[in-house]
Every structure is written in C-alpha cells, then in structure tokens.
Design a protein around this motif. Sequence first.
Motif, short mmCIF file in Angstrom:
data_model
loop_
_atom_site.label_atom_id
_atom_site.label_comp_id
_atom_site.label_asym_id
_atom_site.label_seq_id
_atom_site.Cartn_x
_atom_site.Cartn_y
_atom_site.Cartn_z
N GLU A 173 0.81 -1.21 0.00
CA GLU A 173 0.00 0.00 0.00
C GLU A 173 0.85 1.26 0.00
OE1 GLU A 173 -2.03 -3.32 2.30
OE2 GLU A 173 -0.03 -2.39 2.28
N HIS A 174 2.03 1.19 0.58
CA HIS A 174 2.86 2.39 0.67
C HIS A 174 3.37 2.79 -0.71
CE1 HIS A 174 6.10 5.10 1.98
NE2 HIS A 174 5.35 5.26 3.07
N GLY A 175 3.92 1.84 -1.44
CA GLY A 175 4.36 2.13 -2.79
C GLY A 175 3.21 2.51 -3.70
N ARG A 176 2.05 1.85 -3.51
CA ARG A 176 0.89 2.16 -4.34
C ARG A 176 0.41 3.59 -4.09
NH1 ARG A 176 -2.56 -0.97 -7.06
NH2 ARG A 176 -0.55 -1.73 -7.85
N ALA A 177 0.43 4.04 -2.84
CA ALA A 177 0.04 5.41 -2.55
C ALA A 177 0.95 6.40 -3.27
CB ALA A 177 0.07 5.66 -1.05
N ALA A 178 2.24 6.09 -3.32
CA ALA A 178 3.17 6.95 -4.05
C ALA A 178 2.82 6.97 -5.54
CB ALA A 178 4.60 6.48 -3.84
N ALA A 179 2.56 5.80 -6.11
CA ALA A 179 2.24 5.73 -7.54
C ALA A 179 0.96 6.48 -7.86
CB ALA A 179 2.12 4.28 -7.97
N LEU A 180 -0.04 6.36 -6.99
CA LEU A 180 -1.30 7.05 -7.23
C LEU A 180 -1.17 8.55 -7.05
CD1 LEU A 180 -3.85 4.58 -5.59
CD2 LEU A 180 -3.19 4.80 -8.00
N ASP A 181 -0.12 8.98 -6.37
CA ASP A 181 0.17 10.42 -6.27
C ASP A 181 1.02 10.89 -7.46
OD1 ASP A 181 -0.11 12.87 -4.73
OD2 ASP A 181 2.05 12.73 -4.36
N GLY A 182 1.24 10.00 -8.41
CA GLY A 182 1.93 10.40 -9.62
C GLY A 182 3.40 10.06 -9.67
N ALA A 183 3.89 9.23 -8.72
CA ALA A 183 5.32 8.93 -8.69
C ALA A 183 5.76 8.13 -9.91
CB ALA A 183 5.67 8.17 -7.42
N HIS A 184 6.91 8.52 -10.44
CA HIS A 184 7.60 7.75 -11.48
C HIS A 184 8.65 6.83 -10.88
CE1 HIS A 184 6.56 11.78 -13.35
NE2 HIS A 184 5.82 10.94 -14.02
N GLY A 185 8.97 7.07 -9.61
CA GLY A 185 9.98 6.28 -8.92
C GLY A 185 9.75 6.33 -7.42
N TYR A 186 10.48 5.49 -6.70
CA TYR A 186 10.31 5.29 -5.26
C TYR A 186 11.72 5.22 -4.68
CZ TYR A 186 7.93 2.81 -1.27
OH TYR A 186 7.40 2.40 -0.07
N LEU A 187 12.05 6.14 -3.78
CA LEU A 187 13.39 6.23 -3.21
C LEU A 187 13.37 5.69 -1.78
CD1 LEU A 187 14.27 9.88 -4.38
CD2 LEU A 187 14.46 7.72 -5.65
N CYS A 188 14.19 4.67 -1.50
CA CYS A 188 14.08 3.92 -0.26
C CYS A 188 15.41 3.78 0.48
CB CYS A 188 13.52 2.52 -0.54
SG CYS A 188 11.85 2.55 -1.18
N PRO A 189 15.79 4.77 1.30
CA PRO A 189 16.90 4.54 2.23
C PRO A 189 16.53 3.43 3.20
CG PRO A 189 16.32 6.88 2.08
CD PRO A 189 15.22 6.10 1.41
N SER A 190 17.44 2.49 3.44
CA SER A 190 17.08 1.31 4.23
C SER A 190 18.23 0.85 5.10
CB SER A 190 16.63 0.17 3.29
OG SER A 190 15.48 0.55 2.55
N GLY A 191 17.89 -0.09 6.01
CA GLY A 191 18.87 -0.70 6.88
C GLY A 191 18.53 -2.17 7.08
N TYR A 192 18.90 -3.01 6.11
CA TYR A 192 18.59 -4.44 6.17
C TYR A 192 19.75 -5.20 6.82
CZ TYR A 192 14.15 -4.58 3.85
OH TYR A 192 12.82 -4.45 3.57
N LEU A 193 19.39 -6.07 7.76
CA LEU A 193 20.36 -6.81 8.54
C LEU A 193 20.75 -8.12 7.86
CD1 LEU A 193 18.68 -6.32 12.02
CD2 LEU A 193 20.77 -5.18 11.22
N THR A 194 21.94 -8.60 8.17
CA THR A 194 22.39 -9.90 7.70
C THR A 194 21.35 -10.97 8.07
OG1 THR A 194 24.70 -9.27 7.89
CG2 THR A 194 24.22 -11.62 7.90
#
Length: 286
Positions: A170-191
């Motif tokens: 739903e989070h990415g979809r909300a961005a797309a429905l607001d007209g996003a052409h891309g999605y920028l995701c700073p992250s911190g994924y653990l081993t």
Amino acid sequence: MPPLAPLPSAPLTVAAVQAEPVPGDVAGNAGTAARLVARAADAGARIVVLPELFLPAYHPPTLAADPVGTDVAAAGDRTVDDPRLTALSEAAAAGGVTVVIGAAVRHPDGRRTISSLVVDRAGAVRAGYDKQQLWGGERELFVPGTQGATLSVGDWRFGLGICYDGCFPEHGRAAALDGAHGYLCPSGYLTGSEHRRDLYYPARALDNTMYVVFANSVGGADPWHFNGGAAVYDPEGRTLARATDTGEEVLVVTLRPAQLAATRAAHSMLVDRLPDQGSARLFLLG
C-alpha cells in the motif's frame, strides 16, 4: 481512477549508495556522505540516495543513550539548520544534486522520527519524510510519521519510503497514485534478511510500474550487521544495477521516460485497478 501524471520529458541519472557510518558521529558521517555525493555527481547523478539513519548510524544503543547528540532538529517548517551537515550541503550545491539521506529528527513538538532529509541543489536541508511503518524496537525510540511525501526533481516525481515502509504494498501504491515515477528507499537491512531485501523492492517496482532506488548500509557490529545489496530496479522489477553484500559502493543509473512509457503501456495495473478491489465478498454455502 484519475489519469496518471504525465511522463517526464527527459532522462534523469540517480545514484544508490551503500556505506558504513560510525555510530553517533553525525558530523563524520555527513563528511562521508559528502565524499560519496561528490563521487556520484562526478559520475553524472542528479539524485543521490543514502541509507536509513545514515547520519547517526542505525545503532539502537547509541540512539537511546545520546538522543541529543544523534538527532538533528527540524524547525516548524521542517527546515534543518545544523552545522554538522555543512560538508554535505556544500557537496550537494557543488555537484548540483539532490540528496536523500537518513537521519533521526527531533521536531518542535518533541516528536522523534526516523526521517529522510532532502538536501536540495542549493544545499538547503529539509526533513522530507518521516517513516510511517516502524519496525520492532524502533517503536521504543521513535514515533511514526503520519503522511507520505512526494519529491519533485524537474518533472520527475518520486515517492519517499524508508526500509520497512517498502514491505507494505500500500505504501508504494500510494506513491504511484500520487503520480510517482519512482520510489526512493533509504534502508537498513540486517544480515539474514537477504531474501526479503531482494524481493520487496523489485515487487514494489512491478506492482506500480515505477523505478525503485534502494540504498542500504553495510558493516556494523552484530546484531546490527548490515548486508548491502543496494540496487536500482526498472518499472518491471528487473535489476538495472546491484551492489555486493559488503563494501562501499555507489551505483549510478539513468532512468528513462521511454522505459516508463513502454512498461505502463504493456502493464496497465495502475489504470485497471478497481476502486473497490478490497471490499468484502459474499460466500454462499449450498
């Protein structure tokens, strides 16, 4: 369903960064970020995305022990004026780039959020987005954001997400429905999370026929040891560039309107989506 936003008129080059920050050293990490931003700018990038909480480092004991030293303060209009970020502001201005970088932000009402700072091409800093979906022990230190955010760079539109946000379709979809052409995701994924790390973000790209730029930390001390794998995905979820699971890397990729147009013509989920897709169903028993 409203029409999608117009496609951008020209390609745009972006960079996804993975690097290892030092816990608690906001000024030093801003200096590291400035070096990496300059490197990306020299390679032609106009947007540079760095990992979640990169400025203080994602290290909960340090974040808990020294909130004053690890936070940056945002004013009521969300501007940030912190001398520790001077080198980063200067690098953004010198390279003519927009930077998205993770920080712990203290708001005037006392709220503390995991946020993405946006440093514009003039070097001005704002708290651009506050993470809405907090993960695990983050809830002990931070409060969730209350709304999404879209970043405009020229005529490109980018939804902003942070790590666990990207696990929710739903989070990415909300961005797309607001007209996003891309999605920028700073992250911190653990081993140990490599499977999920490499599944969520291409899925968000294909779900919404938009580019995804994923930045991640590396290194750190167990149990907060980060697994890299920074990547850029095309609007069908294909990998355009991917870093290894260790070491510092800067991935530079050009996003192309023609690829967006072709993907959205072939895969029209955004316009075909039913407005009541999630409504309850009636089951009949014979």
